[in-house]
Write a protein that holds these residues in place. Structure first.
Motif, short mmCIF file in Angstrom:
data_model
loop_
_atom_site.label_atom_id
_atom_site.label_comp_id
_atom_site.label_asym_id
_atom_site.label_seq_id
_atom_site.Cartn_x
_atom_site.Cartn_y
_atom_site.Cartn_z
N ASP A 87 0.84 -1.21 0.00
CA ASP A 87 0.00 0.00 0.00
C ASP A 87 0.87 1.26 0.00
O ASP A 87 0.62 2.20 -0.75
CB ASP A 87 -0.91 0.01 1.23
N GLY A 88 1.89 1.27 0.85
CA GLY A 88 2.79 2.42 0.90
C GLY A 88 3.58 2.59 -0.38
O GLY A 88 3.79 3.70 -0.87
N ALA A 89 4.02 1.46 -0.94
CA ALA A 89 4.78 1.50 -2.19
C ALA A 89 3.93 2.01 -3.33
O ALA A 89 4.38 2.82 -4.16
CB ALA A 89 5.31 0.10 -2.50
N ASP A 90 2.68 1.56 -3.39
CA ASP A 90 1.77 2.03 -4.44
C ASP A 90 1.53 3.54 -4.32
O ASP A 90 1.49 4.27 -5.32
CB ASP A 90 0.43 1.30 -4.35
N ALA A 91 1.35 4.00 -3.08
CA ALA A 91 1.10 5.43 -2.85
C ALA A 91 2.30 6.25 -3.29
O ALA A 91 2.15 7.30 -3.93
CB ALA A 91 0.80 5.68 -1.38
N ALA A 92 3.50 5.78 -2.97
CA ALA A 92 4.71 6.51 -3.34
C ALA A 92 4.88 6.55 -4.85
O ALA A 92 5.23 7.60 -5.42
CB ALA A 92 5.93 5.86 -2.69
N ARG A 93 4.63 5.42 -5.52
CA ARG A 93 4.78 5.39 -6.97
C ARG A 93 3.77 6.33 -7.65
O ARG A 93 4.14 7.06 -8.58
CB ARG A 93 4.62 3.97 -7.50
N SER A 94 2.55 6.33 -7.18
CA SER A 94 1.54 7.24 -7.74
C SER A 94 1.96 8.69 -7.54
O SER A 94 1.82 9.53 -8.44
CB SER A 94 0.18 7.00 -7.08
N PHE A 95 2.47 8.99 -6.36
CA PHE A 95 2.93 10.34 -6.06
C PHE A 95 4.06 10.75 -7.01
O PHE A 95 4.03 11.84 -7.59
CB PHE A 95 3.41 10.39 -4.61
#
Length: 216
Positions: A87-95
């Motif tokens: 979840d954190g990795a996905d959020a960072a990549r989207s950012f």
């Protein structure tokens, strides 16, 4: 929660680019003061480890990784079925993608966050991945504590206090995946689920193999 105005801690410069500032704002908005202090300590320790090992790395990518690495534990970024690391990795990549950061750099950050609790893998990948892993290990379990000078420890803790860290971090972990303990299978966070859920036992790999539908 007010954002720190510090520019440097224990000789480590804190990134102040627009990208870094906006990432920090997300941590301040959706995280807690506890997670903020932990994440910034992780960054400083990662940089110090990189300097000691004389490895070349991108400080900004490491910073983004540190800022987002536990945001998957928060209500805003937490999914129903994915590991909190993902979840954190996905959020960072989207950012990063929303800011036009190259796909390769975004993938490095994704890997760093997704693998930061995966023992025996992260330390052999790109420097930013390895340094986030080592920074987390130093702050959470004290891995490499002896390499910090007393002065470095004092300066980091003065800037980003631990505030009952040992007990609070376990509760924080559990709060992020209490509704999906099955996502911790095969990972060290399964220990947290077993500690806080009465009677819970993580699946056993050997039993899964022996009880598979295959005849042999």
């Amino acid at each position: 929660m007010a954002q720190t105005l510090l520019k440097q801690v224990a000789g480590v410069r804190l990134p102040d680019s627009t990208l870094a500032q906006q990432a920090t704002e997300l941590l301040l908005e959706h995280g807690t003061e506890f997670l903020y202090n932990h994440s910034l300590r992780v960054y400083v320790y990662g940089v110090l480890n990189g300097q000691r090992a004389q490895v070349k790395f991108d400080p900004e990518l490491l910073y983004i990784s540190a800022v987002f690495h536990d945001l998957g534990l928060t209500k805003h970024y937490c999914s129903k079925h994915k590991r909190f690391e993902v979840d954190g990795a996905d959020a960072a990549r989207s950012f990063l993608q929303s800011h036009g950061i190259p796909a390769h750099d975004a993938q490095v950050v994704w890997d760093a966050i997704a693998l930061h609790t995966t023992i025996g893998v992260a330390e052999w990948k790109e420097p930013e991945v390895a340094l986030l892993y080592s920074g987390v290990g130093l702050d959470v379990m004290g891995d490499g504590y002896e390499h910090l000078s007393a002065e470095q420890r004092e300066q980091v803790l003065a800037a980003f206090p631990r505030t009952g860290f040992k007990d609070n971090i376990l509760q924080t972990f559990f709060g992020g995946f209490a509704h999906k303990p099955e996502t911790t299978f095969g990972n060290i966070k399964a220990d947290v689920a077993e500690r806080f859920i009465p009677g819970y036992k993580s699946p056993n790999f050997c039993e899964l193999v022996l009880n598979s539908p295959w005849s042999e």
